[in-house]
Design a protein around this motif. Structure first.
Motif, PDB file in Angstrom:
ATOM      1  N   MET A  33      39.620  99.878  90.592  1.00 21.50           N
ATOM      2  CA  MET A  33      40.135 101.143  91.128  1.00 21.50           C
ATOM      3  C   MET A  33      39.498 101.504  92.465  1.00 21.50           C
ATOM      4  O   MET A  33      39.591 102.643  92.908  1.00 21.50           O
ATOM      5  N   GLY A  34      38.867 100.540  93.110  1.00 19.37           N
ATOM      6  CA  GLY A  34      38.405 100.750  94.473  1.00 19.37           C
ATOM      7  C   GLY A  34      37.070 101.424  94.628  1.00 19.37           C
ATOM      8  O   GLY A  34      36.841 102.126  95.623  1.00 19.37           O
ATOM      9  N   TYR A  35      36.153 101.213  93.683  1.00 21.48           N
ATOM     10  CA  TYR A  35      34.819 101.797  93.779  1.00 21.48           C
ATOM     11  C   TYR A  35      33.769 100.696  93.896  1.00 21.48           C
ATOM     12  O   TYR A  35      33.927  99.590  93.346  1.00 21.48           O
ATOM     13  N   ASP A  36      32.709 101.003  94.614  1.00 17.77           N
ATOM     14  CA  ASP A  36      31.597 100.079  94.792  1.00 17.77           C
ATOM     15  C   ASP A  36      30.706 100.137  93.550  1.00 17.77           C
ATOM     16  O   ASP A  36      30.000 101.121  93.328  1.00 17.77           O
ATOM     17  N   VAL A  37      30.723  99.085  92.760  1.00 15.38           N
ATOM     18  CA  VAL A  37      30.000  99.074  91.481  1.00 15.38           C
ATOM     19  C   VAL A  37      28.784  98.151  91.521  1.00 15.38           C
ATOM     20  O   VAL A  37      28.290  97.705  90.482  1.00 15.38           O
ATOM     21  N   GLN A  38      28.271  97.869  92.712  1.00 11.68           N
ATOM     22  CA  GLN A  38      27.148  96.940  92.818  1.00 11.68           C
ATOM     23  C   GLN A  38      25.933  97.402  92.014  1.00 11.68           C
ATOM     24  O   GLN A  38      25.226  96.576  91.431  1.00 11.68           O
ATOM     25  N   GLU A  39      25.675  98.700  91.989  1.00 13.41           N
ATOM     26  CA  GLU A  39      24.527  99.201  91.246  1.00 13.41           C
ATOM     27  C   GLU A  39      24.681  98.897  89.758  1.00 13.41           C
ATOM     28  O   GLU A  39      23.719  98.481  89.088  1.00 13.41           O
TER      29      GLU A  39
ATOM     30  N   ALA B 295      29.750 106.631  87.408  1.00 16.05           N
ATOM     31  CA  ALA B 295      30.157 108.006  87.719  1.00 16.05           C
ATOM     32  C   ALA B 295      29.858 108.354  89.175  1.00 16.05           C
ATOM     33  O   ALA B 295      30.560 109.172  89.783  1.00 16.05           O
ATOM     34  N   GLU B 296      28.823 107.739  89.726  1.00 14.41           N
ATOM     35  CA  GLU B 296      28.403 108.039  91.099  1.00 14.41           C
ATOM     36  C   GLU B 296      28.865 106.980  92.094  1.00 14.41           C
ATOM     37  O   GLU B 296      28.526 107.054  93.281  1.00 14.41           O
ATOM     38  N   ALA B 297      29.625 105.991  91.638  1.00  9.76           N
ATOM     39  CA  ALA B 297      30.030 104.886  92.505  1.00  9.76           C
ATOM     40  C   ALA B 297      30.839 105.400  93.707  1.00  9.76           C
ATOM     41  O   ALA B 297      31.800 106.150  93.531  1.00  9.76           O
ATOM     42  N   PRO B 298      30.453 104.999  94.915  1.00 12.19           N
ATOM     43  CA  PRO B 298      31.193 105.451  96.099  1.00 12.19           C
ATOM     44  C   PRO B 298      32.536 104.748  96.234  1.00 12.19           C
ATOM     45  O   PRO B 298      32.704 103.600  95.810  1.00 12.19           O
TER      46      PRO B 298
END
Length: 468
Positions: A74-80, A112-115
């Protein structure tokens, strides 16, 4: 760094189904009548959250990897969140349950905080947040001359629909969660039940809750009415529905229940429960779509809801049309062309047009959507398109193709089976599928643990007639 979808895809590719199974579905001791909600939740947030065999098919499933990969889709940065995966598996290997609980919480915090990744393809499509926005973007098929048949004729269509759905779900629960090539290796082409059929699954659960709301208020039901029935009737759920149900119990109602902190919001869960929305609006695609939206936003958002709308449209039109490919074409015209979901349907159609058979078409779709969890709406709805294109008006052939596609194929066999049942009638359902069911529907819905399929069909028919 290895990403969540890559771990997930490895599990999926390596999993091998087992032949000649006779074991029963075990929903955490529910067959003994115990609603062990707290115990189940503890298991889900511990080791079982990372890899656990499904109750039905025994395929391995990771709700955590699915959550991370879905947010990435869905287009979020999930690297963390990705960085926490090796640590989680180390904690599992070393039996550090306390550390694992913390890691799990940290993963969901990271999601939840993914940019947002502004350049991600997902954001090049329109995001649909409401039924009104959706309805303004399409032109609904109308059937002004259609009239409901008499009670007996309507009952037969409704009954055939429910039977078609329950057959499709029962076929799929035995082989869900496996890659197509693995199913071919173990079973060859599936044309009948690969184990004694069972109906105790989570697919029809939510449809029964909606039907209860509809029986009280008819077409005036709201998303909150449906949500209330979830809280009252449904003891537990999985992925998107699990998060939504927890939200509801804490007073967070739709649409927030479907969107807030719900990484699974575009998975298959809404589409799997679409058939009842189409069945309650026979020959009325707009109403079917609206019911599906009211239902879908309880646990899903945007493309996840559009997938439910699509299946509801197909079932609604099955009451009027006589050709499933015509139904598919008309349903696609009622999906916004600027939605990402439409691009999935269009890709599947293109794959069919350039392929010699369904297996080749499905291989193209399977490769295209391999980065999506097998519970995601996209690969599953692509499988529905392939099934309809190559099965034509054959219920049995459609079920075979959906079973051979793998993925979450009880969730595709159910609604598509319902549509074929409605359109073709009882005579099209071979006794090899119908007889083993013994007219029995078992569920874990409170007060509805056991009922006949005939009585459910009568109840549905009465509800339709009451409000038409």
């Amino acid at each position: 760094m290895k990403r969540a979808w890559e771990y997930d895809y490895e599990f999926f590719c390596d999993a091998i189904p087992v032949r000649d199974r006779t074991d029963l579905i075990q929903w955490d001791n529910l067959l003994e009548g115990k609603f062990l909600e707290e115990a189940r939740q503890m298991l889900e947030t511990g080791k079982g959250a990372w890899i656990k065999p499904l109750p039905e098919s025994k395929a391995p499933y990771s709700k955590m990897l699915g959550a991370i990969s879905s947010m990435r889709n869905m287009g979020y940065d999930v690297q963390e969140a990705d960085r926490l995966i090796p640590e989680a598996f180390r904690a599992i290997d070393e039996d550090r349950l306390i550390d694992l609980q913390i890691i799990n919480a940290r993963v969901f915090k990271a999601l939840a905080e993914a940019p947002k990744i502004e350049s991600h393809p997902y954001w090049s499509y329109t995001v649909y947040n409401s039924f009104e926005q959706y309805a303004q973007s399409v032109k609904f098929q109308e059937y002004p001359e259609y009239r409901l048949p008499g009670q007996d004729a309507l009952f037969e269509k409704v009954h055939a629909g429910w039977l078609g759905e329950i057959i499709g779900s029962a076929l799929g629960t035995a082989v869900e969660g496996f890659k197509s090539s693995r199913i071919w290796e173990v079973f060859g082409e599936i044309t009948e039940y690969v184990k004694p059929p069972e109906t105790l699954n989570d697919d029809i659960t939510f449809e029964l809750a909606l039907l209860e709301a509809f029986r009280e208020k008819g077409y005036d039901i709201t998303s909150e009415d449906i949500a209330d029935k979830w809280v009252g009737y449904i003891p537990f759920a999985y992925t998107a529905e699990e998060i939504a149900l927890n939200h509801l119990r804490h007073g967070i109602y739709p649409p927030e229940s479907g969107y807030v902190a719900n990484p699974y919001r575009e998975m298959i869960g809404a589409a799997m429960r679409a058939a009842i929305c189409g069945a309650l609006a026979p020959g009325n695609p707009r109403m079917a779509a609206e019911l599906a939206w009211r239902d879908g936003c309880v646990s899903h958002h945007n493309n996840g809801i559009l997938a439910e709308v699509f299946n509801a449209l197909i079932v609604s039109m099955a009451y009027v049309e006589t050709d499933m490919q015509v139904i598919l074409d008309k349903a696609m015209r009622m999906i916004p062309r600027d939605s990402e979901f439409y691009s999935v349907l269009a890709f599947a159609c293109q794959a069919c047009s350039q392929s010699r058979d369904y297996r080749q078409a499905w291989e193209l779709c399977e490769e295209k959507y391999k980065e999506y969890n097998w519970v995601h709406a996209y690969p599953n709805l692509a499988a529905e398109v392939v099934a309809i294109r190559f099965a034509g008006n054959s219920f049995e052939r459609a079920m075979t193709i959906l079973m051979m596609a793998g993925q979450d194929n009880d969730c595709t066999g159910g609604p598509i089976g319902h549509a074929y049942g409605v359109m073709l009638g009882l005579d099209a359902l071979d006794d090899k599928f119908v007889a083993p069911l013994r007219d029995q529907l078992d569920t874990y819905v409170r007060t509805m643990e056991s009922q006949s399929i005939t009585s459910l069909s009568k109840k549905t028919t009465e509800a339709i007639l009451k409000y038409n």
